[in-house]
Motif scaffolding. Structure first.
Motif, PDB file in Angstrom:
ATOM      1  N   LEU A  57     -40.838  21.969   3.794  1.00  0.00           N
ATOM      2  CA  LEU A  57     -40.507  23.377   3.932  1.00  0.00           C
ATOM      3  C   LEU A  57     -40.382  24.003   2.545  1.00  0.00           C
ATOM      4  O   LEU A  57     -39.821  23.397   1.624  1.00  0.00           O
ATOM      5  N   GLY A  58     -40.912  25.213   2.404  1.00  0.00           N
ATOM      6  CA  GLY A  58     -40.862  25.897   1.117  1.00  0.00           C
ATOM      7  C   GLY A  58     -42.119  25.768   0.294  1.00  0.00           C
ATOM      8  O   GLY A  58     -42.296  26.498  -0.693  1.00  0.00           O
ATOM      9  N   VAL A  59     -43.014  24.839   0.651  1.00  0.00           N
ATOM     10  CA  VAL A  59     -44.293  24.744  -0.051  1.00  0.00           C
ATOM     11  C   VAL A  59     -45.047  26.059   0.128  1.00  0.00           C
ATOM     12  O   VAL A  59     -45.083  26.631   1.220  1.00  0.00           O
ATOM     13  N   ARG A  60     -45.652  26.543  -0.948  1.00  0.00           N
ATOM     14  CA  ARG A  60     -46.437  27.768  -0.896  1.00  0.00           C
ATOM     15  C   ARG A  60     -47.909  27.452  -1.149  1.00  0.00           C
ATOM     16  O   ARG A  60     -48.248  26.446  -1.793  1.00  0.00           O
ATOM     17  N   GLY A  61     -48.771  28.319  -0.601  1.00  0.00           N
ATOM     18  CA  GLY A  61     -50.201  28.133  -0.767  1.00  0.00           C
ATOM     19  C   GLY A  61     -50.933  29.451  -0.629  1.00  0.00           C
ATOM     20  O   GLY A  61     -50.313  30.507  -0.445  1.00  0.00           O
ATOM     21  N   GLY A  72     -41.736  26.075   8.910  1.00  0.00           N
ATOM     22  CA  GLY A  72     -41.345  25.301  10.085  1.00  0.00           C
ATOM     23  C   GLY A  72     -42.238  24.087  10.252  1.00  0.00           C
ATOM     24  O   GLY A  72     -43.345  24.028   9.695  1.00  0.00           O
ATOM     25  N   ARG A  73     -41.747  23.117  10.992  1.00  0.00           N
ATOM     26  CA  ARG A  73     -42.546  21.922  11.267  1.00  0.00           C
ATOM     27  C   ARG A  73     -42.239  21.405  12.656  1.00  0.00           C
ATOM     28  O   ARG A  73     -41.084  21.387  13.097  1.00  0.00           O
ATOM     29  N   VAL A  74     -43.284  20.952  13.341  1.00  0.00           N
ATOM     30  CA  VAL A  74     -43.163  20.273  14.630  1.00  0.00           C
ATOM     31  C   VAL A  74     -43.814  18.900  14.492  1.00  0.00           C
ATOM     32  O   VAL A  74     -44.904  18.774  13.917  1.00  0.00           O
ATOM     33  N   ARG A  75     -43.140  17.892  14.994  1.00  0.00           N
ATOM     34  CA  ARG A  75     -43.685  16.527  14.992  1.00  0.00           C
ATOM     35  C   ARG A  75     -44.141  16.198  16.406  1.00  0.00           C
ATOM     36  O   ARG A  75     -43.327  16.171  17.348  1.00  0.00           O
ATOM     37  N   TRP A  76     -45.454  16.014  16.578  1.00  0.00           N
ATOM     38  CA  TRP A  76     -46.025  15.689  17.881  1.00  0.00           C
ATOM     39  C   TRP A  76     -46.310  14.183  17.971  1.00  0.00           C
ATOM     40  O   TRP A  76     -46.755  13.578  17.011  1.00  0.00           O
ATOM     41  N   ARG A  77     -46.073  13.632  19.150  1.00  0.00           N
ATOM     42  CA  ARG A  77     -46.361  12.216  19.371  1.00  0.00           C
ATOM     43  C   ARG A  77     -47.249  12.063  20.598  1.00  0.00           C
ATOM     44  O   ARG A  77     -47.133  12.803  21.569  1.00  0.00           O
TER      45      ARG A  77
END
Length: 223
Positions: A57-61, A72-77
Motif C-alpha cells: 500500500l502506498g506504492v505509486r506509479g 487496497g489489496r485483495v488476496r484470492w485463493r
C-alpha cells in the motif's frame, strides 16, 4: 476525503471516495462499510499473509500521463494457489486493478458490458460452466478463455469497492494473441463484471515506494 473513527475500535480511518465504500481498519482489521454518513463494522478480515511481493500500500506509479497510488489489496485463493489484486486509485478519481501472479503483473480496468461480445458473460450469468477456449471480443480485441476456476477472498487490506468478507466468485481468465489480457467474474448472485487491460512490468508503470529486500537491488526507476 471523509475522516472518521472505526466503529469497532475507535481508531482513525479515512475514505477518499464515495465509490470506495469499504475500509479495512489498520488497527483491528475490521471491514468497515460506509453507507452515506453511517459506518458499520461488518466483521474482521484475515491478515494478508506476508510474501515476497515488492508491492505494498502506498506504492505509486504511472499509466501514460496519469498517476496512481495502490490503496487496497485483495488476496484470492483457488484450488492450486493464490494471487494478489491491488486497487490502483488514479489522480482523476478512477480506479484499476493491478493483478500480481507468478511474477507477472496485469493492469485491468472495468469494461461496460455493452463493449463485450462473448458467450462467457451469458454462461456465467445463467450459472453454466465456461469451457477453456471460449471466444470473447472486448473493446474490439479478441480473447480466448485460458483458465476457469472458483475463487475465494481469504484476506484484504486498505480501501476497497466491495466487502470482501466471505466473498466467492467464478473467475475466467482470458488471453489474446498479444499482451492484452482480461478477466470475467461473477460473485455470488451479482452481475457479471468484465475487466480488460494488458500485461505490464513494474518498470512500465514506473513504480516507486517498493518494498526493499535484502539482496534485491532497488531498481533505478523506483528511486
Amino acid at each position: 476525503m471523509l475522516r472518521a473513527s472505526c466503529p469497532n475500535c475507535g481508531a482513525p480511518i479515512a475514505f477518499r471516495s464515495a465509490d470506495l465504500p469499504v475500509k479495512v481498519c489498520d488497527y483491528c482489521h475490521s471491514s468497515v462499510l460506509r453507507t452515506g454518513g453511517n459506518l458499520e463494522a461488518m466483521g474482521k478480515v484475515a491478515d494478508v499473509p506476508d510474501d515476497v511481493s515488492p508491492l505494498r500500500l502506498g506504492v505509486r506509479g504511472r499509466l501514460g500521463a496519469r498517476s496512481f497510488e495502490l490503496i487496497g489489496r485483495v488476496r484470492w485463493r483457488y484450488a492450486d494457489g493464490a494471487w494478489n489484486e491491488w486497487l490502483a486509485y488514479f489522480d482523476d478519481g478512477s480506479t484499476a486493478w493491478l493483478g500480481e501472479s507468478m511474477g507477472r503483473h496485469m493492469l485491468l480496468r472495468q469494461v461496460d458490458l455493452s463493449h463485450v461480445v462473448s458467450d462467457v458473460v451469458k454462461l456465467l450469468q445463467s450459472g453454466f460452466s465456461v469451457m477453456p477456449g471460449t471466444r470473447a471480443v472486448i473493446d474490439n480485441v479478441e480473447y480466448w478463455a485460458s483458465d476457469v476456476k472458483r475463487v475465494s477472498c481469504v484476506a484484504s487490506e486498505g480501501e476497497l469497492p466491495f466487502n470482501s468478507l466471505g466473498l466467492t466468485a467464478m473467475s475466467v481468465d482470458l488471453m489474446s494473441a498479444d499482451e492484452h489480457c482480461a478477466s470475467i467474474q461473477r460473485a455470488g448472485d451479482e452481475e457479471v463484471e468484465v475487466y480488460a487491460g494488458q500485461y505490464v512490468s513494474l518498470a512500465d508503470i514506473a513504480a516507486t515506494g517498493l518494498r526493499e529486500f535484502e539482496g534485491w537491488p532497488m531498481p533505478s526507476y523506483s528511486a
